[in-house]
Motif scaffolding. Structure first.
Motif, PDB file in Angstrom:
ATOM      1  N   SER A 133      38.893  31.962  18.087  1.00  0.00           N
ATOM      2  CA  SER A 133      39.285  33.142  17.346  1.00  0.00           C
ATOM      3  C   SER A 133      38.216  34.209  17.470  1.00  0.00           C
ATOM      4  O   SER A 133      38.499  35.386  17.575  1.00  0.00           O
ATOM      5  CB  SER A 133      39.466  32.789  15.884  1.00  0.00           C
ATOM      6  N   THR A 134      37.052  33.748  17.424  1.00  0.00           N
ATOM      7  CA  THR A 134      35.973  34.704  17.455  1.00  0.00           C
ATOM      8  C   THR A 134      35.845  35.447  18.759  1.00  0.00           C
ATOM      9  O   THR A 134      35.661  36.644  18.778  1.00  0.00           O
ATOM     10  CB  THR A 134      34.656  33.989  17.219  1.00  0.00           C
ATOM     11  N   GLU A 135      35.963  34.699  19.765  1.00  0.00           N
ATOM     12  CA  GLU A 135      35.698  35.374  21.017  1.00  0.00           C
ATOM     13  C   GLU A 135      36.830  36.274  21.400  1.00  0.00           C
ATOM     14  O   GLU A 135      37.972  35.920  21.307  1.00  0.00           O
ATOM     15  CB  GLU A 135      35.520  34.378  22.126  1.00  0.00           C
ATOM     16  N   LYS A 136      36.433  37.385  21.808  1.00  0.00           N
ATOM     17  CA  LYS A 136      37.470  38.261  22.257  1.00  0.00           C
ATOM     18  C   LYS A 136      37.230  38.546  23.696  1.00  0.00           C
ATOM     19  O   LYS A 136      36.230  39.100  24.055  1.00  0.00           O
ATOM     20  CB  LYS A 136      37.407  39.546  21.503  1.00  0.00           C
ATOM     21  N   THR A 137      38.174  38.173  24.420  1.00  0.00           N
ATOM     22  CA  THR A 137      37.982  38.446  25.813  1.00  0.00           C
ATOM     23  C   THR A 137      38.716  39.703  26.171  1.00  0.00           C
ATOM     24  O   THR A 137      39.861  39.881  25.803  1.00  0.00           O
ATOM     25  CB  THR A 137      38.535  37.318  26.662  1.00  0.00           C
ATOM     26  N   THR A 138      38.023  40.487  26.826  1.00  0.00           N
ATOM     27  CA  THR A 138      38.664  41.719  27.230  1.00  0.00           C
ATOM     28  C   THR A 138      39.023  41.600  28.694  1.00  0.00           C
ATOM     29  O   THR A 138      38.347  40.936  29.454  1.00  0.00           O
ATOM     30  CB  THR A 138      37.743  42.924  27.046  1.00  0.00           C
ATOM     31  N   ILE A 139      40.066  42.208  28.971  1.00  0.00           N
ATOM     32  CA  ILE A 139      40.538  42.134  30.336  1.00  0.00           C
ATOM     33  C   ILE A 139      40.472  43.516  30.957  1.00  0.00           C
ATOM     34  O   ILE A 139      40.991  44.467  30.393  1.00  0.00           O
ATOM     35  CB  ILE A 139      41.999  41.683  30.360  1.00  0.00           C
ATOM     36  N   SER A 140      39.871  43.537  32.042  1.00  0.00           N
ATOM     37  CA  SER A 140      39.811  44.820  32.727  1.00  0.00           C
ATOM     38  C   SER A 140      40.862  44.798  33.813  1.00  0.00           C
ATOM     39  O   SER A 140      40.873  43.918  34.659  1.00  0.00           O
ATOM     40  CB  SER A 140      38.447  45.007  33.356  1.00  0.00           C
ATOM     41  N   LEU A 141      41.692  45.724  33.729  1.00  0.00           N
ATOM     42  CA  LEU A 141      42.767  45.718  34.708  1.00  0.00           C
ATOM     43  C   LEU A 141      42.244  45.803  36.129  1.00  0.00           C
ATOM     44  O   LEU A 141      42.716  45.104  37.023  1.00  0.00           O
ATOM     45  CB  LEU A 141      43.714  46.888  34.460  1.00  0.00           C
ATOM     46  N   ASP A 142      41.300  46.629  36.286  1.00  0.00           N
ATOM     47  CA  ASP A 142      40.781  46.786  37.636  1.00  0.00           C
ATOM     48  C   ASP A 142      40.190  45.492  38.122  1.00  0.00           C
ATOM     49  O   ASP A 142      40.414  45.058  39.239  1.00  0.00           O
ATOM     50  CB  ASP A 142      39.684  47.844  37.667  1.00  0.00           C
ATOM     51  N   GLU A 143      39.464  44.942  37.220  1.00  0.00           N
ATOM     52  CA  GLU A 143      38.791  43.727  37.599  1.00  0.00           C
ATOM     53  C   GLU A 143      39.794  42.654  37.982  1.00  0.00           C
ATOM     54  O   GLU A 143      39.692  42.035  39.028  1.00  0.00           O
ATOM     55  CB  GLU A 143      37.980  43.257  36.413  1.00  0.00           C
ATOM     56  N   VAL A 144      40.683  42.484  37.111  1.00  0.00           N
ATOM     57  CA  VAL A 144      41.662  41.454  37.364  1.00  0.00           C
ATOM     58  C   VAL A 144      42.446  41.726  38.625  1.00  0.00           C
ATOM     59  O   VAL A 144      42.679  40.835  39.429  1.00  0.00           O
ATOM     60  CB  VAL A 144      42.658  41.342  36.202  1.00  0.00           C
ATOM     61  N   ALA A 145      42.781  42.951  38.746  1.00  0.00           N
ATOM     62  CA  ALA A 145      43.561  43.301  39.923  1.00  0.00           C
ATOM     63  C   ALA A 145      42.778  42.968  41.173  1.00  0.00           C
ATOM     64  O   ALA A 145      43.313  42.407  42.128  1.00  0.00           O
ATOM     65  CB  ALA A 145      43.914  44.776  39.899  1.00  0.00           C
ATOM     66  N   SER A 146      41.564  43.302  41.127  1.00  0.00           N
ATOM     67  CA  SER A 146      40.775  43.058  42.320  1.00  0.00           C
ATOM     68  C   SER A 146      40.565  41.574  42.518  1.00  0.00           C
ATOM     69  O   SER A 146      40.644  41.065  43.634  1.00  0.00           O
ATOM     70  CB  SER A 146      39.443  43.776  42.219  1.00  0.00           C
ATOM     71  N   ILE A 147      40.330  40.927  41.439  1.00  0.00           N
ATOM     72  CA  ILE A 147      40.120  39.500  41.553  1.00  0.00           C
ATOM     73  C   ILE A 147      41.334  38.802  42.113  1.00  0.00           C
ATOM     74  O   ILE A 147      41.236  37.934  42.970  1.00  0.00           O
ATOM     75  CB  ILE A 147      39.794  38.885  40.183  1.00  0.00           C
ATOM     76  N   LEU A 148      42.389  39.192  41.572  1.00  0.00           N
ATOM     77  CA  LEU A 148      43.606  38.539  42.024  1.00  0.00           C
ATOM     78  C   LEU A 148      44.105  39.116  43.327  1.00  0.00           C
ATOM     79  O   LEU A 148      45.054  38.614  43.911  1.00  0.00           O
ATOM     80  CB  LEU A 148      44.686  38.667  40.958  1.00  0.00           C
ATOM     81  N   GLY A 149      43.463  40.126  43.690  1.00  0.00           N
ATOM     82  CA  GLY A 149      43.842  40.706  44.965  1.00  0.00           C
ATOM     83  C   GLY A 149      45.186  41.380  44.977  1.00  0.00           C
ATOM     84  O   GLY A 149      45.948  41.267  45.929  1.00  0.00           O
TER      85      GLY A 149
END
Length: 880
Positions: A133-149
């Motif tokens: 609950s505590t941790e909040k993960t933020t997702i960066s669209l760019d990052e993810v996009a790039s990661i996932l290609g």
DNA sequence: CGATCCCGCCACATT
DNA sequence: AATGTGGCGGGATCG
């Protein structure tokens, strides 16, 4: 460039072949890649890429951002594959070449590999389903996009859907916050509730009709606002209202669509929704016009959504076999029940049920109106509302419980009905003008009617609007009382429709659903096994502990005895409740519509109506009112099914409870019969609730089954334009006749699961209301009450008819009348209606007052405005 | 050939 | 104006 990149980049990724294995493998043995020189040769565009690659490199070097992205893209995979990455840049180069080549060949990147579903899985894999609950993960669209290609665009698709389920939320530009599935059940629950309201509306409509609508409507839209605060994540369909200011952009359709789509599943008894139906339901706006392309587009979007949902393991693909063939469909495999159940902490709990029934009534109309009102809205609502399909379809997917499935199917059908009907109609009638009835509504070429469907509903509302629903009830009671019944009854069963008696007139286009809630616990018990045997069911009921009944009564049906007293408020309440219970959906399908015809009930021609296939399997577990049970175990639908089938006492009981709870909220299996009017002739459209006890329904002649059944028959004047609904079921424990007989006679399949009493609902033009009879006839046979008094003429009629077979039944059952419209003769003009609706409907906090503001908005359009407002705007504009 | 649905253009929204 | 979003539908691919 992209191409290059991809080719280049993509190749690297082992994904293609065996994405998993390779990647992993590769990691270990990166080297083998390099070997093949072939690459150049094979690759389609060797030349180009090289230069490009260089450029890329340069560019990346130049701009950090670029570089990052690029890197990520490129690197990622490589990294995964191999650790070499020590010298990413340089290595990349090399690697790229080598790997690229190879991969290239291998891969042939099949489309599948790039599928949104797969992508979504990858995406999901990156985040914990249940993050702390505590941790909040933020997702960066760019990052993810790039990661996932992949391109960002694809990420948007995923995120939008996830957002609709509150798995993520957008915090800022390019930034999303990952919530995981903690709130999923809550969200689903909310969606379910909302779905019931929205989609169930029609169904419900009849049920609670008056009362509910208001609430629903109001609640829905309004509620959200206040609630929204509370609820962390939920925003449903119409979040806009609340946050209106905030709302931006058009309602992101994908998000909304996603929610709606999910709602359909949650509302669907079968949990199976076919794509086309969903698409139809979700299409709003001008449906007719574009239809095809629009439909197509919608379907595409649904695939997108479905892919994501599939990745979330919420749905799975199945096929539904229909008359015409198999259709793609999806089955909900996610949680059916939600622990949070009744209310949500968030505050917005009460969605539908909680509301006091009395009040509800008022709401209902609004809702409808609202929906109907605007074109958009209307459409939407309309579409939404209709659940069933006239046609029967089978779900091929599950072998296990074919039986239930079927039932479910039916239910689903009902749900889809509207949609289907529409389709059919459309298909059938090529001419645009005629077009599908459904489509009609919204667009309705005939302005006159266009309003109709909803409007009607509205009507009442409008009238009453201020006061309350109560009016109707009271009225109804009065109205009903009339001795009329006698007259109504026809001698043989042929019901003549009295012109006077207005049941429902819906424009042909409109559809109505009744939900047969089925009964409560009792029903459920009986049902489970096979609805088929009415007798059994009857017995079962008898067997059922009175307590249960009582409970039921207490909750929903006030008292069995009550029936007699229509006047009492209690009765009203009962009605409401009852309404909950049995619902049936009806869809009228009319080949062509003529407004006039519709309006004029005329004489019902007795022309034989066809009974089209309907199987009504009632098996569905009754919807018990019991909702409240404490037990909140979540059941899977599967379980339920099993349960029902198995009927283990233990389980059953528990199951029942669960079901009941759930059911309470939702309408359950709708059991209904749909009678199709013969086409050119006057036919009656009516639905019979499946619940009816077999006995009740003995249809002697196929001709007029309707009579025998306690249903309402609507004469379609010229056309079968009027749909009608009726539902009640009567069960007659007393003389349960094997439904088989019934079915045989009619050719319909009824399973009567419900012996249980279902309360019949009638809809009459007159506003009437209903006095209720005790919901559970069996239970209190003693006090059957003489509901007849209350019954509207129609009812009376039906009763009379019924009487033949089992008078008691008729009497015993509570009947609910709904008043849809006043005499159909005067169709409301859309305009006239509109205003009222408009106001009522649309007032959103923000919108309230000023058109001007809206206007402004118009320019921009909806930025600020909530979706609702937008709609309003639109509507406002259009009307002119 | 119909079912799927990837891809990315392009409009609209936001910054 | 740049950039973020995401509607939308052509057309490729799958079955």
């Amino acid at each position: 460039e992209n191409i290059f990149d991809r080719s280049r980049m993509a190749p690297k990724t082992p994904i293609k072949n065996e994405p998993v294995d390779l990647s992993k493998q590769k990691g270990c043995t990166p080297e083998r890649n390099p070997i093949t020189p072939v690459k150049l040769v094979d690759r389609p565009q060797p030349d180009p890429w090289t230069p490009t690659a260089n450029l890329k490199m340069l560019i990346s070097a130049a701009s950090p951002d670029m570089r990052d992205r690029e890197k990520k893209k490129e690197l990622f995979r490589p990294i995964e594959n191999s650790k070499q990455s020590d010298t990413p840049d340089s290595l990349q180069y090399d690697m790229v070449d080598d790997s690229t080549v190879e991969e290239f060949e291998k891969q042939r990147p099949s489309r599948k590999q790039k599928s949104l579903g797969l992508l979504c899985q990858k995406f999901l894999a990156r985040y914990p389903s249940y993050p702390l609950s505590t941790e909040k993960t933020t997702i960066s669209l760019d990052e993810v996009a790039s990661i996932l290609g992949v391109e960002r665009r694809r990420i948007y698709d995923i995120v939008n859907v996830l957002e609709s389920l509150h798995l993520v939320s957008r915090v800022a530009k390019n930034q999303y916050c990952w919530h995981g599935r903690h709130n999923l059940s809550q969200t689903l629950k909310t969606l379910q509730e909302a779905g019931e309201l929205q989609y169930g509306e029609l169904m419900t409509f009849f049920q609670h009709k008056e009362q509910d609508l208001e609430y629903k409507f109001g609640e829905r839209k309004k509620e959200t606002i206040p609630d929204s605060q509370n609820r962390p994540l939920l925003d449903f369909s119409e979040p806009d209202c609340t946050s209106a200011s905030a709302n931006s952009r058009k309602d992101k359709s994908l998000r909304i669509m996603s929610q709606k789509f999910v709602m359909l599943f949650l509302v669907s008894k079968t949990k199976i929704v076919t794509l086309d139906i969903a698409a139809k339901i979700l299409i709003e706006e001008t449906q007719d016009t574009v239809d095809h392309s629009k439909f197509k587009t919608k379907v595409r979007r649904l695939y997108d959504i479905a892919n994501v949902l599939t990745s979330l393991a919420l749905i799975k693909k199945v096929h539904v076999t229909e008359e015409r063939g198999r259709k793609p469909a999806f089955k909900w495999i996610g949680p059916v029940e939600f622990p949070g159940k009744t209310d949500n902490p968030t505050g917005h709990s009460p969605t539908s049920n909680p509301l006091p029934r009395t009040q509800r009534g008022a709401c209902a109309p609004y809702q409808i109106c609202a929906t109907g009102k605007q074109r958009f809205t209307r459409h939407a609502s309309f579409n939404n509302a209709q659940p069933c399909e006239g046609t029967k379809r089978k779900v091929s997917s599950e072998p296990n419980s074919p039986h239930q499935e079927r039932q479910d199917e039916y239910c689903s059908k009902m749900i889809n009905l509207a949609a289907v009907c529409r389709q059919k109609i459309e298909e059938d009638t090529s001419s645009p003008s005629i077009t599908s009835p459904l489509s009609l509504l919204p667009v309705l070429g005939d302005s006159d009617f266009y309003v109709n469907p909803l409007p009607q509903a509205v009507f009442p509302v409008v009238q009453a609007d201020v006061p309350n629903l109560s009016l109707p009830n009271g009225i109804s009671s009065h109205a009903l009382h009339p001795s009329m019944p006698a007259a109504s009854k026809t001698e043989n069963g042929k019901p003549t429709l009295l012109p006077n008696q207005p049941f429902l007139c819906f424009p042909s286009s409109s559809l109505f659903m009744l939900c047969s809630g089925l009964q409560e616990n009792n029903m459920s018990e009986t049902l489970p096994t096979t609805a088929d045997v009415g007798n059994k069911s009857a017995e079962a009921q008898a067997a059922v502990p009175p307590a249960a009944c009582q409970k039921r009564n207490s909750r929903k049906c006030v008292s069995p005895s009550a029936p007699a007293d229509d006047e009492e408020p209690a009765a009203k309440k009962q009605i409401m409740e009852q309404s909950d219970v049995p619902l049936s959906l009806v869809v009228p399908k009319k080949p062509f519509e003529s407004p006039k015809a519709e309006s004029t009930p005329g004489n019902g021609r007795t022309s034989a109506a066809h009974l089209e296939a309907f199987h009504l399997d009632l098996t569905s577990p009754a919807a018990p009112e019991a909702a409240d049970k404490e037990s909140t175990k979540p059941l899977n639908y599967q379980e339920q099914e099993k349960w029902s089938q198995n009927k283990d006492p233990d389980e059953a009981s528990s199951g029942k409870e669960h079901i009941s709870k759930e059911n309470a909220n939702q309408p359950f299996l709708p059991q209904y019969l749909y009678v199709q009017p013969t086409a050119g002739l006057s036919s009656f459209n009516f639905l019979v609730s499946g619940n009816q006890a077999p006995g009740a329904i003995n249809l002697t002649a196929s001709q007029l089954p309707s009579l025998s059944i306690p249903c309402v028959v609507v004469p379609s004047a010229a056309l079968a334009s009027f749909p009608l609904v009726c539902s009640p079921t009567i069960t007659s424990p007393l003389s349960p006749v094997p439904d088989g007989s019934f079915s045989a006679a009619t050719s319909m399949n009824f399973s009567m699961s419900g012996l249980a009493s279902t309360t019949p609902v009638f809809i009459g033009t007159t506003a009437v209301v209903t006095p209720e009879v005790s919901p559970t006839p069996p239970v209190d046979p003693e006090q059957p009450a003489h509901p007849t008094l209350h019954l509207s003429p129609v009812l009376a009629r039906s009763c009379g008819a019924v009487k033949l077979d089992s008078p008691v039944q008729c009497m015993g059952h509570p009947v609910t009348l709904l008043k849809l419209q006043q005499p159909s003769s005067t169709p409301l003009t859309p305009k006239s209606i509109r205003p009222a609706c408009h106001e009522a409907f649309f007032k959103t906090p923000g919108s309230l007052g000023d058109p001007v503001a809206w206007k402004k908005n118009e320019g921009n359009q909806t930025r600020n405005a909530s979706s609702v407002q937008r709609r309003l705007e639109i509507s406002s504009t259009s009307p002119d």
